[in-house]
Design a protein around this motif. Structure first.
Motif: not given
Length: 245
Positions: A104-105, A114-117, A172-175
């Motif tokens: 969680m960010l 976010l999932d950790v790929l 990129c995924r977080a923002t």
């Protein structure tokens, strides 16, 4: 010293009120590694000649100038156990290969999970190349200092480099923004707020396997354990006259 209780009665902090020349000072110290941020660990690593008050200040968030006004230096003795406890916990964290499934960010005023790929791939290409360059620079600096022979056995990447790689990985995924090198580099301010128990296992994976690194026999994780035992517990205990293993 009183333990603070979290949700479900879980103990998360140790709290103590100390007398100062100006009044009283409340200090809360983590006793679980899950309550220490990556940013705090970076400060511990980057502080030259780490002293007892430096360590307490970093871990509690209380400025060292305020700690210097505590009336009795012996009041800091209770924090030695918390420091030693953290040093023991970090030993087990750094020997583990388990990678968290989610993180969680806090981005601005919003929390993003976010999932950790699974394959920890870095996308897009700009982020991949930036992360690759950070790792390559760390390797080059290590080889320049210690030589190329068996460098993988003793490679010790810095926490700063780990933080940069995670910033490129998550930005990129977080923002939801398109990749921007400057913005991604500044995203380290967000990454520093991750708990160390989340951030370091992910960073550890990158530095062991991306790009194509062999797993070090000894390295950064052992160095950090040594840092906590010597740089925190020892300096704290030495000044307070406490015997430590």
């Amino acid at each position: 010293m009183l333990p603070l209780q979290g949700a479900g009665g879980q103990t998360i902090m140790i709290q103590k009120t100390l007398k100062t020349n100006q009044g009283r000072l409340l200090i809360s110290m983590p006793q679980q590694l899950s309550e220490v941020t990556l940013g705090q660990m970076m400060q511990l690593q980057d502080t030259p000649d780490l002293k007892d008050l430096d360590a307490i200040s970093i871990l509690s968030g209380v400025p060292a100038t305020e700690l210097q006004n505590v009336s009795n230096a012996n009041d800091f003795m209770d924090f030695a156990d918390a420091v030693l406890n953290l040093s023991h916990q970090i030993k087990y964290l750094y020997s583990s290969d388990a990678v968290p499934k989610t993180v969680m960010l806090t981005v601005g005023e919003k929390q993003v999970t976010l999932d950790v790929l699974k394959n920890l791939s870095v996308e897009p290409a700009g982020a991949f190349m930036a992360a690759r360059d950070v790792i390559a620079d760390e390797i080059a600096a290590h080889i320049k200092k210690y030589g190329e022979e068996n460098w993988q056995d003793y490679f010790n990447p810095s926490l700063t480099a780990c933080c940069k790689v995670l910033a490129y990985y998550f930005y990129c995924r977080a923002t939801g923004n398109s990749y921007d090198e400057y913005a991604a580099a500044n995203f380290t301010d967000v990454i520093k707020k991750l708990w160390v128990t989340e951030a370091l296992p992910i960073a550890k994976h990158f530095f062991m396997s991306f790009p194509n690194l062999s797993k070090p026999k000894t390295g950064f994780w052992h160095q950090l354990l040594h840092l906590l035992k010597k740089g925190l517990a020892y300096t704290l205990s030495k000044s307070l006259g406490i015997s430590t293993p």
